[in-house]
Design a protein around this motif. Structure first.
Motif, PDB file in Angstrom:
ATOM      1  N   THR A  86      38.910 -30.090 -26.027  1.00 26.41           N
ATOM      2  CA  THR A  86      39.283 -28.890 -25.292  1.00 26.41           C
ATOM      3  C   THR A  86      38.479 -27.710 -25.841  1.00 26.41           C
ATOM      4  O   THR A  86      38.056 -27.719 -27.003  1.00 26.41           O
ATOM      5  CB  THR A  86      40.777 -28.602 -25.453  1.00 26.41           C
ATOM      6  OG1 THR A  86      41.075 -28.427 -26.842  1.00 26.41           O
ATOM      7  CG2 THR A  86      41.615 -29.736 -24.898  1.00 26.41           C
ATOM      8  N   PRO A  87      38.265 -26.678 -25.036  1.00 26.64           N
ATOM      9  CA  PRO A  87      37.497 -25.514 -25.511  1.00 26.64           C
ATOM     10  C   PRO A  87      38.090 -24.891 -26.765  1.00 26.64           C
ATOM     11  O   PRO A  87      37.350 -24.460 -27.658  1.00 26.64           O
ATOM     12  CB  PRO A  87      37.549 -24.554 -24.322  1.00 26.64           C
ATOM     13  CG  PRO A  87      37.720 -25.433 -23.132  1.00 26.64           C
ATOM     14  CD  PRO A  87      38.586 -26.568 -23.596  1.00 26.64           C
ATOM     15  N   GLY A  88      39.404 -24.855 -26.867  1.00 27.23           N
ATOM     16  CA  GLY A  88      40.026 -24.267 -28.045  1.00 27.23           C
ATOM     17  C   GLY A  88      39.690 -25.027 -29.317  1.00 27.23           C
ATOM     18  O   GLY A  88      39.432 -24.425 -30.364  1.00 27.23           O
ATOM     19  N   ALA A  89      39.683 -26.361 -29.231  1.00 21.18           N
ATOM     20  CA  ALA A  89      39.374 -27.166 -30.408  1.00 21.18           C
ATOM     21  C   ALA A  89      37.907 -27.075 -30.789  1.00 21.18           C
ATOM     22  O   ALA A  89      37.551 -27.257 -31.956  1.00 21.18           O
ATOM     23  CB  ALA A  89      39.756 -28.623 -30.158  1.00 21.18           C
ATOM     24  N   ALA A  90      37.055 -26.793 -29.813  1.00 23.25           N
ATOM     25  CA  ALA A  90      35.619 -26.725 -30.085  1.00 23.25           C
ATOM     26  C   ALA A  90      35.164 -25.345 -30.540  1.00 23.25           C
ATOM     27  O   ALA A  90      34.018 -25.185 -30.964  1.00 23.25           O
ATOM     28  CB  ALA A  90      34.844 -27.127 -28.824  1.00 23.25           C
ATOM     29  N   ALA A  91      36.047 -24.350 -30.488  1.00 25.48           N
ATOM     30  CA  ALA A  91      35.644 -22.960 -30.692  1.00 25.48           C
ATOM     31  C   ALA A  91      34.960 -22.718 -32.032  1.00 25.48           C
ATOM     32  O   ALA A  91      33.947 -22.028 -32.109  1.00 25.48           O
ATOM     33  CB  ALA A  91      36.856 -22.050 -30.537  1.00 25.48           C
ATOM     34  N   ALA A  92      35.509 -23.250 -33.121  1.00 24.06           N
ATOM     35  CA  ALA A  92      34.954 -22.988 -34.457  1.00 24.06           C
ATOM     36  C   ALA A  92      34.034 -24.101 -34.942  1.00 24.06           C
ATOM     37  O   ALA A  92      33.567 -24.063 -36.080  1.00 24.06           O
ATOM     38  CB  ALA A  92      36.096 -22.786 -35.463  1.00 24.06           C
ATOM     39  N   LEU A  93      33.784 -25.096 -34.095  1.00 23.27           N
ATOM     40  CA  LEU A  93      33.040 -26.283 -34.513  1.00 23.27           C
ATOM     41  C   LEU A  93      31.546 -26.002 -34.556  1.00 23.27           C
ATOM     42  O   LEU A  93      30.933 -25.643 -33.547  1.00 23.27           O
ATOM     43  CB  LEU A  93      33.340 -27.433 -33.560  1.00 23.27           C
ATOM     44  CG  LEU A  93      32.759 -28.807 -33.894  1.00 23.27           C
ATOM     45  CD1 LEU A  93      33.270 -29.293 -35.241  1.00 23.27           C
ATOM     46  CD2 LEU A  93      33.120 -29.806 -32.804  1.00 23.27           C
ATOM     47  N   GLY A  94      30.942 -26.174 -35.731  1.00 18.17           N
ATOM     48  CA  GLY A  94      29.512 -26.012 -35.890  1.00 18.17           C
ATOM     49  C   GLY A  94      28.780 -27.329 -35.754  1.00 18.17           C
ATOM     50  O   GLY A  94      29.385 -28.379 -35.524  1.00 18.17           O
ATOM     51  N   PRO A  95      27.457 -27.325 -35.914  1.00 18.05           N
ATOM     52  CA  PRO A  95      26.683 -28.565 -35.827  1.00 18.05           C
ATOM     53  C   PRO A  95      27.145 -29.572 -36.878  1.00 18.05           C
ATOM     54  O   PRO A  95      27.577 -29.183 -37.976  1.00 18.05           O
ATOM     55  CB  PRO A  95      25.249 -28.105 -36.106  1.00 18.05           C
ATOM     56  CG  PRO A  95      25.254 -26.632 -35.861  1.00 18.05           C
ATOM     57  CD  PRO A  95      26.624 -26.151 -36.207  1.00 18.05           C
ATOM     58  N   PRO A  96      27.068 -30.867 -36.578  1.00 16.57           N
ATOM     59  CA  PRO A  96      27.513 -31.852 -37.555  1.00 16.57           C
ATOM     60  C   PRO A  96      26.580 -31.913 -38.758  1.00 16.57           C
ATOM     61  O   PRO A  96      25.384 -31.625 -38.651  1.00 16.57           O
ATOM     62  CB  PRO A  96      27.479 -33.167 -36.770  1.00 16.57           C
ATOM     63  CG  PRO A  96      26.427 -32.950 -35.730  1.00 16.57           C
ATOM     64  CD  PRO A  96      26.557 -31.498 -35.344  1.00 16.57           C
ATOM     65  N   ALA A  97      27.159 -32.278 -39.887  1.00 16.61           N
ATOM     66  CA  ALA A  97      26.368 -32.524 -41.088  1.00 16.61           C
ATOM     67  C   ALA A  97      26.026 -34.008 -41.145  1.00 16.61           C
ATOM     68  O   ALA A  97      26.845 -34.851 -40.773  1.00 16.61           O
ATOM     69  CB  ALA A  97      27.145 -32.111 -42.332  1.00 16.61           C
ATOM     70  N   THR A  98      24.847 -34.324 -41.593  1.00 19.99           N
ATOM     71  CA  THR A  98      24.438 -35.729 -41.696  1.00 19.99           C
ATOM     72  C   THR A  98      24.931 -36.300 -43.010  1.00 19.99           C
ATOM     73  O   THR A  98      24.515 -35.862 -44.082  1.00 19.99           O
ATOM     74  CB  THR A  98      22.909 -35.858 -41.605  1.00 19.99           C
ATOM     75  OG1 THR A  98      22.467 -35.298 -40.368  1.00 19.99           O
ATOM     76  CG2 THR A  98      22.496 -37.326 -41.675  1.00 19.99           C
ATOM     77  N   GLY A  99      25.826 -37.270 -42.915  1.00 20.82           N
ATOM     78  CA  GLY A  99      26.412 -37.877 -44.105  1.00 20.82           C
ATOM     79  C   GLY A  99      25.472 -38.853 -44.781  1.00 20.82           C
ATOM     80  O   GLY A  99      24.350 -39.096 -44.325  1.00 20.82           O
ATOM     81  N   GLY A 100      25.965 -39.419 -45.876  1.00 23.14           N
ATOM     82  CA  GLY A 100      25.162 -40.364 -46.651  1.00 23.14           C
ATOM     83  C   GLY A 100      25.780 -41.741 -46.676  1.00 23.14           C
ATOM     84  O   GLY A 100      26.655 -42.069 -45.873  1.00 23.14           O
ATOM     85  N   GLU A 101      25.355 -42.554 -47.622  1.00 22.03           N
ATOM     86  CA  GLU A 101      25.842 -43.925 -47.731  1.00 22.03           C
ATOM     87  C   GLU A 101      27.243 -44.002 -48.305  1.00 22.03           C
ATOM     88  O   GLU A 101      27.962 -44.977 -48.095  1.00 22.03           O
ATOM     89  CB  GLU A 101      24.884 -44.755 -48.593  1.00 22.03           C
ATOM     90  CG  GLU A 101      23.524 -44.974 -47.956  1.00 22.03           C
ATOM     91  CD  GLU A 101      23.626 -45.721 -46.633  1.00 22.03           C
ATOM     92  OE1 GLU A 101      24.398 -46.699 -46.562  1.00 22.03           O
ATOM     93  OE2 GLU A 101      22.945 -45.301 -45.677  1.00 22.03           O
ATOM     94  N   THR A 102      27.644 -42.989 -49.056  1.00 19.12           N
ATOM     95  CA  THR A 102      28.977 -42.992 -49.661  1.00 19.12           C
ATOM     96  C   THR A 102      29.770 -41.792 -49.165  1.00 19.12           C
ATOM     97  O   THR A 102      29.213 -40.815 -48.634  1.00 19.12           O
ATOM     98  CB  THR A 102      28.896 -42.922 -51.196  1.00 19.12           C
ATOM     99  OG1 THR A 102      28.378 -41.627 -51.579  1.00 19.12           O
ATOM    100  CG2 THR A 102      27.997 -44.019 -51.744  1.00 19.12           C
TER     101      THR A 102
END
Length: 409
Positions: A86-102
């Motif tokens: 929903t737009p409300g849940a996406a409001a503060a969401l920034g670009p994803p961070a690329t995780g690692g193996e652990t």
């Protein structure tokens, strides 16, 4: 490592001067579930599991910044999941961070992505825990203010045995001193960022949660009251239980109907269910005249009591001339999600003498599922003739009947 407290004047979770960030860890592979994709991206009650988690958290606290740490190979799955937010849940969401193996590597990547937001506090939560309550989140923020490093914990109901490699019992710790730890774990942001950086620089790996990282770095850590309902989805049994619980929360079932007709016109193909089908004629309409997608969209609007395609996309508006009808169905499906509901089933019946639908049926189901954001198992497409009666029997056009079943809170 010392924890410098938030100034006393700011030590209320209600004060907006305290910036609370959220990091959702979604880089795991979820192999124990035995599915064809990581569990956080499996459809659960009509939407990917991670979407339920993000929306529950967004409804629990006005986070100043939100990041999700994802596996480098999951970007397409992640982007697909975000379409359900929903737009409300996406409001503060920034670009994803690329995780690692652990998990440690993934959390550190997520924390680094939050540095620019300069939060005072960060909550770190597992994507596979879709039931964090507002009360639990508020307790987490308070615990971070008070202690600097804390995790929710619940009492152990079973007796716990410490055993060796052969299964021999070495000790029976008293249950009163043991807690089963959950997320969100809560920290002063500078404290946990420094702890993760130190652990990475020292090559320390295998710490199973973020409180353990803080402990390793020398910070005192605490456990606050958790929530037994804040379960983590690990097995298929967990997944089924979570789906049943989410479906129960959307207890109103609605059914909508849609009907559309388009006449044939000169051309060499028709669009049906978003699939281009060769034919001796085309369908005439203001858009691409996809009679099936029009009927399905109207069925969804009907279930929502939100009018029809013409109310949302007036044919008098020139921007929709020749438009791909997937826009209409995607919008209708988005309206269901915006109201906190989900689509249970879509079913379309095409009425025509030609073209033959059978060879294209599965491609049509797949395309409808893709546009509406559903599992293909929730989409039905079939065809019938009118026994050469009426305009369809005379080969003058195609009609479509559609139904949509949705669940709303």
């Amino acid at each position: 490592m010392g924890w410098k407290s938030v100034p006393t004047a700011c030590r209320s979770p209600q004060l907006p001067s305290i910036k609370v960030a959220l990091l959702v860890v979604a880089a795991g592979r979820g192999l124990r579930l035995g599915a064809d994709r990581p569990k956080q991206y499996l459809n659960c009650a009509g939407r990917p599991l991670i979407v339920h988690t993000l929306e529950a958290l967004a409804a629990s606290w006005p986070f100043s910044a939100v990041r999700v740490a994802i596996h480098p190979g999951d970007r397409a799955l992640y982007d697909e999941a975000l379409a359900h937010l929903t737009p409300g849940a996406a409001a503060a969401l920034g670009p994803p961070a690329t995780g690692g193996e652990t998990r440690q590597q993934s959390v550190l990547a997520g924390l680094e992505a939050l540095v620019a937001a300069a939060p005072d506090i960060v909550l770190i939560h597992d994507a596979a825990r879709p039931f964090p309550s507002p009360d639990l989140v508020a307790r987490a923020v308070q615990a971070a203010e008070r202690h600097g490093a804390a995790a929710p914990g619940t009492p152990m109901s079973d007796t716990v045995k410490q055993v060796d490699a052969d299964g021999r019992v070495l000790a029976t710790p008293p249950r009163s001193a043991l807690k089963a730890v959950q997320t969100p774990q809560a920290f002063a942001f500078p404290l946990i960022l420094a702890a993760h950086r130190r652990a990475a620089a020292a090559g320390v790996a295998g710490l199973t949660d973020d409180v353990a990282v803080a402990e390793w770095a020398g910070a005192p850590a605490y456990v606050f009251e958790g929530d037994p309902a804040n379960v983590k989805v690990t097995t298929m049994q967990d997944f089924s239980a979570a789906e049943a619980r989410l479906m129960a929360s959307a207890g109103e079932i609605r059914v909508g109907q849609g009907f559309d007709v388009h006449a044939f016109a000169p051309g060499d193909h028709v669009w049906l269910c978003g699939v281009r089908i060769p034919h001796s004629a085309a369908l005439k309409g203001h858009s691409d005249a996809d009679v099936a997608l029009h009927a399905l969209a109207d069925a969804l609007y009907g279930a929502l009591a939100e009018g029809d395609i013409g109310a949302h996309f007036p044919p008098s508006d020139p921007q929709w001339k020749g438009a791909a009808s997937k826009v209409f169905l995607a919008h209708a499906a988005g309206r269901v999600r915006a109201r906190g509901g989900f689509i249970v089933n879509l079913d379309a019946t095409l009425i025509c003498e030609a073209p033959k639908i059978g060879p294209f049926r599965e491609a049509m189901r797949e395309r409808v599922a893709e546009i509406a954001g559903l599992d293909i198992a929730r989409v039905g497409v079939k065809a019938t003739t009118s026994e050469r009666l009426g305009f369809t029997g005379r080969g003058e056009g195609i009609a479509c009947l559609a139904t949509a079943t949705v669940r709303l809170p």
